[in-house]
Structure formats: C-alpha cells, structure tokens
Write a protein that holds these residues in place. Structure first.
Motif, mmCIF file in Angstrom:
data_model
loop_
_atom_site.group_PDB
_atom_site.id
_atom_site.type_symbol
_atom_site.label_atom_id
_atom_site.label_comp_id
_atom_site.label_asym_id
_atom_site.label_seq_id
_atom_site.Cartn_x
_atom_site.Cartn_y
_atom_site.Cartn_z
ATOM 1 N N THR A 112 16.911 -27.253 23.182
ATOM 2 C CA THR A 112 16.885 -28.269 22.119
ATOM 3 C C THR A 112 15.499 -28.498 21.549
ATOM 4 O OG1 THR A 112 16.556 -30.057 23.718
ATOM 5 C CG2 THR A 112 18.834 -29.461 23.181
ATOM 6 N N THR A 171 13.348 -30.512 22.855
ATOM 7 C CA THR A 171 13.008 -31.927 23.051
ATOM 8 C C THR A 171 12.377 -32.184 24.418
ATOM 9 O OG1 THR A 171 15.238 -32.433 23.888
ATOM 10 C CG2 THR A 171 14.871 -32.659 21.513
ATOM 11 N N ALA A 196 13.459 -34.939 27.264
ATOM 12 C CA ALA A 196 14.050 -36.173 26.720
ATOM 13 C C ALA A 196 15.485 -36.364 27.183
ATOM 14 C CB ALA A 196 13.979 -36.169 25.194
ATOM 15 N N LEU A 200 17.676 -39.747 24.641
ATOM 16 C CA LEU A 200 18.393 -39.511 23.393
ATOM 17 C C LEU A 200 19.789 -40.116 23.466
ATOM 18 C CD1 LEU A 200 17.443 -35.779 22.659
ATOM 19 C CD2 LEU A 200 16.203 -37.862 22.073
ATOM 20 N N ASN A 227 22.008 -38.398 18.221
ATOM 21 C CA ASN A 227 20.990 -37.365 18.017
ATOM 22 C C ASN A 227 21.645 -35.991 18.172
ATOM 23 O OD1 ASN A 227 18.753 -35.479 18.598
ATOM 24 N ND2 ASN A 227 17.503 -37.332 18.649
#
Length: 311
Positions: A136, A138, A141, A147, A151
């Motif tokens: 992802t 991210t 996270a 998240l 999202n």
C-alpha cells in the motif's frame, strides 16, 4: 547653382515642422514614463483584511462509509466463529507433503482482498499457506490501525491474521508490478522453495463441483505440482526434457512459478513498466525454450466488486 537668400528662407517652414514633430513625440514618451504603474490587484496587500488563515469550504457532502461485506467476520472472536469450510473442500490433515505457499499482492480496496482470501480458503487452500503482501505504500499505518475503511489503502490486520488465519508481509514502500514479483521470488529463495503460487487480489475462485471425481481447487493445484515432479514431465520422444517456467491457471490470475528457472533468467525487469513487464518476462521464457503450460484447477473469475455478504 548658387542658392539665393530667398531660397534659403523657403526651407524654414520644413525645419520648424520637423522640430515640432520631434518635440511632440519626445514629450509623449516622457509623459508615458512618468505615469504610475497600475496596482496589482492579485498581490497587493489588503491592510483591512483580518489576519486569520483562509480555510477551504467545510460545508461539503461527506461520502457515506463503506458497508461491511462480511458482518459475521466483523463480530467473530476467533476462526471458530466463522462458517466452516465445506467438508468436500477441506484440505487434507495432516498437510500434503508438497509446499503450497500462495502470495496475493494487495494495494487498495479492502473488500476485494477480503473476498479473494475467503474464496481461496473456501476452495480448500490452507490459510497458513496464504501470504498477503501488503503493497500500500503506507509503511506500518495499517498494522497500527491508523487507517479507516474509507481509505483506499486500508487493510484489516486483525481480521486477516487472527480471524481468517493468513499471513501478512508488508513492503517498505509502494512497489511496481515487477518489483512485487521479484519480492515473491526472493521470498521463495529465502525459504528454500522450488516453486510457489501467486494470485491477483481482484479475483474470486471456486472449485469445479460438477466434475467427477470431485477435487477441490486446492487439490487440483496439488496434482499439478505432482505432475511437474514426475521424472518424465515434458520429456519428448527423443529423450530431451524441456524445462518449465510457469503454470498458468486462467492466464496468470493464479500462477505457479518455477523458482530455479525464473532466477536463472534474472527475474523480472523492473525497468519495464506495468503490463509490459509480464510480456517481457514470458517472452524471455519463450526465447529460452522454457515451457509455460496452461492448467485448470477450478473456476477463477476476474471481479471488480465484492459480494454484499461473504457468508
């Protein structure tokens, strides 16, 4: 011919006219330079404006939250709270002697990932052999629960690992398709695998329930493994045995990769973008006379959305 005094005076009006014209243009130029510049209305400071930040309009419609596509899993405390895998699809216990690791790459839209994982488990694939590769971009996270489902890069760690019982590998940054494929290959080499499976996240799978004798999608995939391990697999009449590189199940929606063959060709070319990179990889296999057989383990569908309720 000499010019008389009278003739000289005839030039005087012409000289005066030229002088007057020159003086006019000189004065016009001076006046233009002396004019003040127009105010820049876009950048001139407004001394009367309040000294506060300017915010975007917050009075806008907020999108409704995504629905829960597996309500029973949302309430489950353990895998025992989920509907059981159909008896005819259950994987053998104990595990088959063959390694059946399956990688599923994920970038965005959690409902599709949940659906493909559930469909593989329902079709008999052991959850402990399924590895979701979180790509992802991210960082951690999702693992830290930062998240929300709104999202697009959201992923439910708890549900995947504690309820569905599968594994998660996280990439440190967003990987391209070729980089992700090389990650699968690297993981297989690290874990001493001679082959592995990988699948798209936007598919749903189902066993052939109308064929006799019945076998689950998983056991048909195991049969393909056993077929490739035969000493005479792809052996021609003249005794020459062709190497194989990849087994296609519904193109590459589900694939089985020969680790040694892919590694010997240098893996995937990360300088070739997106769909071009698999064309490059499979073309290099063909140019090296490496077989790419097509197999059938079950029904595999390319999908764009999830069922309303996976139960």
């Amino acid at each position: 011919m000499p010019i008389s005094l009278r003739s000289r005076w005839a030039f005087l009006p012409l000289v005066l006219a030229l002088g007057a014209i020159s003086l006019y243009f000189l004065r016009l130029s001076i006046n233009r330079e002396a004019q003040p510049l127009p105010e820049d209305t876009h950048h001139a400071p407004d001394h009367d404006a309040p000294k506060v930040p300017v915010y975007k309009d917050i009075h806008r419609e907020i999108a409704p939250p995504l629905p829960e596509y597996f309500p029973l899993a949302a309430k489950a405390q353990s895998p025992a709270d989920l509907p059981p895998v159909p008896s005819w699809n259950k994987p053998p216990d104990p595990h088959v002697p063959e390694q059946t690791r399956l990688y599923i790459g994920f970038t965005r839209f959690w409902p599709l990932l949940q659906q493909v994982v559930v469909s593989y488990i329902t079709a008999g694939w052991p959850p402990e052999d399924i590895y979701v590769v979180e790509n992802t971009g991210t960082m951690d996270a999702n693992k830290r629960g930062l998240l929300t489902i709104q999202n697009p890069f959201y992923l439910d760690y708890h549900r995947l690992t504690k309820i569905l019982g599968v594994n998660i590998i996280s990439t440190p940054s967003l990987q391209t398709f070729a980089q992700l494929q090389n990650l699968y290959l690297s993981e297989a080499i690290t874990n001493n695998l001679t082959y592995y499976f990988w699948s798209h996240m936007d598919v749903a799978v189902h066993s052939h329930e109308d064929r006799a004798p019945f076998k689950s999608l998983y056991m048909r995939a195991v049969d393909v493994i056993r077929e490739t391990q035969s000493p005479d697999y792809l052996r021609e009449a003249n005794g020459v045995q062709q190497k194989w590189g990849i087994q296609f199940f519904a193109y590459d929606w589900l694939s089985m990769v020969n680790v040694e063959t892919f590694a010997s060709l240098g893996g995937w070319d990360t300088m070739v973008g997106y769909y071009g990179t698999d064309c490059d990889m499979y073309s290099r296999l063909s140019m090296n006379n490496v077989a790419q057989p097509v197999q059938d383990a079950g029904m595999i569908y390319d999908v764009t959305t999830s069922l309303d309720d996976l139960e």
